[in-house]
Design a protein around this motif. Structure first.
Motif, short mmCIF file in Angstrom:
data_model
loop_
_atom_site.label_atom_id
_atom_site.label_comp_id
_atom_site.label_asym_id
_atom_site.label_seq_id
_atom_site.Cartn_x
_atom_site.Cartn_y
_atom_site.Cartn_z
N TYR A 34 0.51 -1.19 -0.18
CA TYR A 34 -0.36 0.31 -0.30
C TYR A 34 0.73 1.07 0.04
CZ TYR A 34 1.25 -0.04 5.18
OH TYR A 34 1.36 0.42 6.21
N PHE A 35 0.02 1.98 -0.25
CA PHE A 35 1.18 3.48 -0.25
C PHE A 35 0.28 4.50 0.78
CE2 PHE A 35 0.44 2.10 -4.45
CZ PHE A 35 1.79 2.22 -5.01
N THR A 36 1.35 5.06 1.57
CA THR A 36 1.29 6.54 2.80
C THR A 36 1.31 7.80 1.80
OG1 THR A 36 1.56 5.03 4.38
CG2 THR A 36 1.93 7.04 4.63
N LEU A 37 0.32 8.66 2.28
CA LEU A 37 -0.08 9.83 1.72
C LEU A 37 0.37 10.53 3.06
CD1 LEU A 37 -0.13 12.76 0.26
CD2 LEU A 37 -2.25 12.32 -0.23
N VAL A 38 1.20 11.67 3.56
CA VAL A 38 1.14 12.37 4.91
C VAL A 38 1.00 13.47 4.30
CG1 VAL A 38 3.41 13.44 6.31
CG2 VAL A 38 3.26 10.78 5.47
N ALA A 39 0.01 13.97 5.99
CA ALA A 39 -0.12 15.96 5.29
C ALA A 39 0.38 16.21 6.53
CB ALA A 39 -1.76 15.10 5.58
N GLU A 40 0.02 17.65 6.85
CA GLU A 40 0.71 18.15 7.60
C GLU A 40 0.16 18.32 9.23
OE1 GLU A 40 1.74 21.57 8.64
OE2 GLU A 40 2.23 21.20 6.09
N ASN A 41 -1.18 17.27 9.43
CA ASN A 41 -1.99 17.03 11.16
C ASN A 41 -2.38 14.89 11.01
OD1 ASN A 41 -3.89 17.25 8.57
ND2 ASN A 41 -5.01 17.56 10.68
N GLY A 42 -1.73 14.08 9.96
CA GLY A 42 -2.18 13.41 9.79
C GLY A 42 -2.06 12.44 8.60
N GLU A 43 -2.22 10.73 8.15
CA GLU A 43 -2.19 10.30 6.98
C GLU A 43 -3.19 9.73 6.62
OE1 GLU A 43 0.53 7.17 9.03
OE2 GLU A 43 2.51 9.05 9.39
N PHE A 44 -2.86 9.18 5.03
CA PHE A 44 -4.07 7.98 4.28
C PHE A 44 -2.99 7.06 4.01
CE2 PHE A 44 -5.78 12.57 3.42
CZ PHE A 44 -7.22 12.60 3.68
N ASN A 45 -3.89 5.81 4.42
CA ASN A 45 -3.02 4.09 3.94
C ASN A 45 -3.88 4.27 2.55
OD1 ASN A 45 -0.53 4.27 5.74
ND2 ASN A 45 -2.57 4.13 6.69
N LEU A 46 -3.54 4.15 1.53
CA LEU A 46 -4.01 3.69 0.57
C LEU A 46 -3.08 2.87 -0.62
CD1 LEU A 46 -3.79 6.91 -0.57
CD2 LEU A 46 -5.87 6.82 0.23
N THR A 47 -4.34 2.00 -1.54
CA THR A 47 -4.30 0.51 -1.70
C THR A 47 -3.59 1.41 -3.25
OG1 THR A 47 -5.74 0.96 -3.13
CG2 THR A 47 -5.58 -0.76 -1.43
N LYS A 48 -2.73 0.55 -4.14
CA LYS A 48 -2.95 1.02 -5.61
C LYS A 48 -3.78 1.86 -6.57
CE LYS A 48 -0.02 2.43 -9.17
NZ LYS A 48 -0.16 3.74 -9.28
N LYS A 49 -5.14 1.16 -6.07
CA LYS A 49 -6.13 2.24 -7.47
C LYS A 49 -6.49 3.14 -6.01
CE LYS A 49 -11.17 0.65 -7.80
NZ LYS A 49 -12.00 0.02 -8.05
N GLY A 50 -6.43 2.59 -4.71
CA GLY A 50 -6.98 3.92 -4.21
C GLY A 50 -5.91 5.30 -4.15
N LEU A 51 -4.40 4.82 -4.18
CA LEU A 51 -3.93 6.00 -5.27
C LEU A 51 -3.75 6.95 -6.18
CD1 LEU A 51 -1.47 8.14 -3.74
CD2 LEU A 51 -0.22 6.34 -4.63
N ASP A 52 -5.14 5.93 -7.15
CA ASP A 52 -5.12 6.80 -8.40
C ASP A 52 -6.23 6.87 -8.20
OD1 ASP A 52 -2.71 5.33 -9.92
OD2 ASP A 52 -3.55 3.45 -10.00
N GLU A 53 -7.08 6.90 -8.20
CA GLU A 53 -8.88 7.67 -7.92
C GLU A 53 -8.20 8.62 -6.81
OE1 GLU A 53 -11.56 6.79 -8.21
OE2 GLU A 53 -10.38 5.04 -9.48
N THR A 54 -7.30 8.58 -6.17
CA THR A 54 -7.14 9.66 -5.27
C THR A 54 -6.82 10.89 -6.08
OG1 THR A 54 -6.82 8.77 -3.02
CG2 THR A 54 -6.05 10.81 -3.45
N VAL A 55 -5.49 10.58 -7.42
CA VAL A 55 -4.73 11.27 -7.66
C VAL A 55 -6.32 12.04 -8.87
CG1 VAL A 55 -3.62 11.68 -10.10
CG2 VAL A 55 -2.33 10.52 -7.88
N LYS A 56 -6.83 10.79 -9.12
CA LYS A 56 -8.28 11.17 -10.27
C LYS A 56 -8.90 12.88 -9.26
CE LYS A 56 -11.54 9.28 -12.73
NZ LYS A 56 -12.61 8.08 -12.74
N ASN A 57 -9.55 12.17 -8.31
CA ASN A 57 -10.00 13.15 -8.07
C ASN A 57 -9.65 14.75 -7.77
OD1 ASN A 57 -12.70 10.92 -8.71
ND2 ASN A 57 -11.47 10.54 -6.46
N TRP A 58 -8.11 14.69 -6.89
CA TRP A 58 -7.85 15.60 -6.75
C TRP A 58 -6.76 16.31 -7.83
CZ3 TRP A 58 -5.16 14.31 -1.59
CH2 TRP A 58 -6.39 14.37 -0.77
#
Length: 71
Positions: A34-58
């Protein structure tokens, strides 16, 4: 941990109570399956599909800057 890419916000925004500030680079780390996206005050743990969807949505909110090894 190995960095996969960076999310670079085009403006400051909040997603699920996690803050992303304009002008900062937020790393996405590769974990075992999986992948971990680190923000200022927390993290998102994402599968490859979840990361691809986040990139698309954002796409209007962030620029994705790939690490040289992952291009």
């Amino acid at each position: 941990m190995k960095i996969y890419c960076y999310f670079v916000p085009k403006y400051t925004f909040v997603a699920e109570r996690r803050v992303f500030k304009v002008g900062e680079e937020y790393p996405v780390y590769i974990q075992e399956d999986y992948f971990t996206l680190v923000a200022e005050n927390g993290e998102f743990n994402l599968t490859k599909k979840g990361l691809d969807e986040t990139v698309k949505n954002w796409k209007d909110a962030v620029k994705v800057k790939m690490e040289a090894d992952n291009v």
